[in-house]
Scaffold this active site. Structure first.
Site, short mmCIF file in Angstrom:
data_model
loop_
_atom_site.label_atom_id
_atom_site.label_comp_id
_atom_site.label_asym_id
_atom_site.label_seq_id
_atom_site.Cartn_x
_atom_site.Cartn_y
_atom_site.Cartn_z
N GLY A 1 3.94 -0.35 -1.34
CA GLY A 1 3.92 -0.98 -2.66
C GLY A 1 5.24 -0.79 -3.39
N PHE B 1 0.85 -1.19 0.00
CA PHE B 1 0.00 0.00 0.00
C PHE B 1 0.88 1.24 0.00
CE2 PHE B 1 -3.21 2.47 2.89
CZ PHE B 1 -3.54 3.30 1.82
N CYS B 2 0.67 2.14 -0.97
CA CYS B 2 1.41 3.41 -1.05
C CYS B 2 2.92 3.13 -1.11
CB CYS B 2 1.00 4.31 0.11
SG CYS B 2 1.65 5.99 0.02
N VAL B 3 3.70 3.74 -0.24
CA VAL B 3 5.14 3.50 -0.25
C VAL B 3 5.44 2.03 0.01
CG1 VAL B 3 7.34 4.17 0.78
CG2 VAL B 3 5.53 5.85 0.56
N LEU C 1 -1.73 -1.09 -4.04
CA LEU C 1 -2.79 -0.13 -3.73
C LEU C 1 -2.21 1.28 -3.70
CD1 LEU C 1 -4.55 -2.01 -0.76
CD2 LEU C 1 -4.98 -2.24 -3.23
#
Length: 562
Positions: free
Chosen positions: A289, A285-287, A313
């Site tokens: 990812g 998720f975000c960083v 995500l």
């Protein structure tokens, strides 16, 4: 993802140039064409004259839709009404002047951002002397609202940020981050949580979630009804989640390689060993990812393919367009960080404190995340209500300077992660295209942190079979969008295309997409199940003989304050 800037009861107390003076200064910028300037001046004079005449009863006063001036007190006073109208006109004109500047895109964006910051700060609603609504509340309460405002101001000064919620109403592990589980591994960088199954059987391949290290993991586990972690467990997955340590002086020297090797790769190893599976499902998720994809590329360079599937995500792999954050990043800004926080700092590596990073995110949306609370908390004396999302938003984290500097330079500034073989990470030349796994990529349509078109670009970098889904709303609300309870209306919507074709341009994909009401979670769960392997009896105890339960979830690391 952000806490607020320390402020005082008069947030704009320092002298600021009046609108006319600031407009005069901008007018003398050599990059505004004389023709555009003349048109703006003429239009401004016409509108200002019309407003003045209307204030004298010689015309209709325009309606104001801005919610900052929605209270009847703003319309009851002719002076306040005129001041509001003139402020809005000045703000529009200044932004039009900023838009008329001739220059490169980044320069123009920076000027627009700076002008908007000034306009938002200078709103009459932010000043007690100019806010008739706050004045009436003070008179009606015989000064009690002002007394409460001063008390809340002092409390926020001690906390170091403007409160967005009643922080005393929440406790991590008590009424947020409550999904049952156990910490089964920890090192100096993270704890690994294994969650207690909610089904009699679980999929053979576990799911490892890698949240962003810029925030704490429990955005994925706020309340049982909106917890993506609990949802994944209830769907029959054996779920592991990385809980990053809030860095202190002992690990301020850590770099990007440490977050990849000691962090994500180690978490993958432990999840493999505990589950007994060579391949596992993964989510970033975000960083998180970006970290996950980098780790998988490093392992691919070593001849390993541990991911049966990858879910990304609101994550960036191609940093060609970083939305509003792009205006903060250039060579000079990155170099300054490297010489103050990185290994080149005269004092050696330093921490980037969570308060500093969070302030930047707050001022991306200053009216919503700063001035709204300054007015409510201090001028009106209103205690902010209890809200779990805003409590998480204020629970900031530090970052090691070397890690942060590497991330800024090689992704945001130089965009090198997408180039095969360009970067050497953990001793390996990395190529995202070497990751051999199906990928589920999600973007949020109104995301100002990771523009959905940038999230979509990952479809052109990764080589496995891909599915892209677009959700409504922003960076957080789009992701944390659970299916409704029975009998309740669906919230938000998502877009999916029927075929597997993923054109090069995001807008071309959107033209062929169909909007579906409600959450994207069920679509993802069905996709994940197709890569999860056969069902097996749920484990009765967490971990295994080698990795035993250390403490109950959510663990110690997430409770450490910045």
């Amino acid at each position: 993802m952000a806490t607020r800037k320390k402020t005082d009861a008069s947030p704009a107390a320092e002298a600021q140039p009046p609108f006319a003076e600031l407009m005069h200064q901008m007018a003398h910028l050599p990059l505004i064409s004389p023709t555009a300037l003349a048109e703006l001046q003429s239009d401004y004079l016409k509108q200002a004259t019309s407003l003045w005449n209307a204030s004298l009863g010689q015309g209709e006063v325009p309606a104001v839709s801005d919610r900052r001036f929605a209270a009847p007190e703003w319309r009851a006073s002719k002076a306040a009404s005129f001041m509001t109208q003139l402020y809005l006109l000045n703000g529009r004109t200044m932004q039009q002047m900023a838009a008329s500047i001739e220059g490169d895109d980044k320069t123009k964006a920076r000027i627009r951002f700076a002008v908007q910051q000034f306009v938002d700060m200078a709103a009459p609603s932010n000043f007690l002397a100019l806010n008739p609504e706050a004045q009436k509340l003070a008179l009606d309460s015989k000064g009690e609202t002002l007394a409460r405002g001063l008390q809340q101001l002092w409390g926020d000064v001690q906390r170091g940020h403007v409160s967005q919620t009643d922080e005393s109403a929440f406790e991590v592990g008590k009424n947020v981050a409550t999904t049952a589980g156990n910490v089964v591994f920890e090192n100096e960088l993270f704890q690994l949580i294994e969650y207690t199954p909610l089904t009699a059987s679980v999929a053979a391949r576990p799911l490892l979630m890698v949240p962003p290290c810029i925030n704490k993991f429990y955005i994925l586990d706020l309340q049982p009804d909106n917890s993506l972690i609990r949802y994944a467990v209830a769907e029959g997955n054996r779920v592991f989640v990385v809980s990053w340590r809030n860095p202190d002086e002992s690990i301020k020297h850590f770099g990007w390689d440490d977050y990849i090797q000691t962090g994500a790769i180690e978490a993958i190893r432990v999840a493999q060993e505990i589950s007994g599976q060579k391949q596992i499902n993964t989510l970033g998720f975000c960083v998180g990812g970006t970290i996950l994809a980098t780790a998988l590329a490093v392992l691919a360079a070593r001849g390993e393919q541990p991911a049966a599937s990858v879910t990304l995500l609101t994550a960036l792999l191609d940093f060609a367009d970083n939305g509003i954050l792009d205006i903060f990043v250039d060579e000079a800004a990155v170099r300054m960080r490297e010489t103050t926080l990185g290994p080149e700092s005269p004092k050696g590596p330093q921490l980037l404190h969570g308060q500093e990073l969070a302030t930047t995110f707050s001022f991306l949306r200053p009216n919503d995340l700063v001035w709204n609370y300054v007015v409510g908390n201090y001028l009106k004396g209103e205690a902010p209500p209890a809200f779990d999302l805003l409590y998480w938003n204020g629970d900031s984290t530090n970052l090691p300077g070397p890690m942060y500097c590497w991330y800024l330079r090689h992704t945001y500034l130089q965009n090198e992660l997408k180039v095969p073989g360009k970067l050497t990470i953990c001793g390996e030349k990395v190529d995202l295209g070497a990751i051999n796994a199906p990928v589920y990529i999600y973007g949020s349509r109104e995301d100002h942190i990771v523009p959905w078109t940038s999230a979509y670009r990952s479809t052109q970098l990764l080589k496995g079979k891909k599915r892209f889904v677009l959700g409504a709303s922003g960076h957080i609300a789009g992701v944390i969008n659970p299916p409704p309870k029975p009998g309740k209306p669906a919230k938000r919507s998502h877009w999916i295309t029927k075929g597997a074709t993923l054109p090069a341009e995001a807008d071309d994909w959107l033209q062929g997409a169909t909007e579906h009401p409600g959450s994207w979670w069920p679509d993802w769960s069905a996709w994940l199940a197709s890569h999860a392997g056969e069902a097996k009896p749920a484990p009765k105890t967490p971990g295994n003989r080698k990795f035993k339960a250390i403490e109950p979830a959510p663990g110690r690391y997430v409770k450490v304050k910045a």
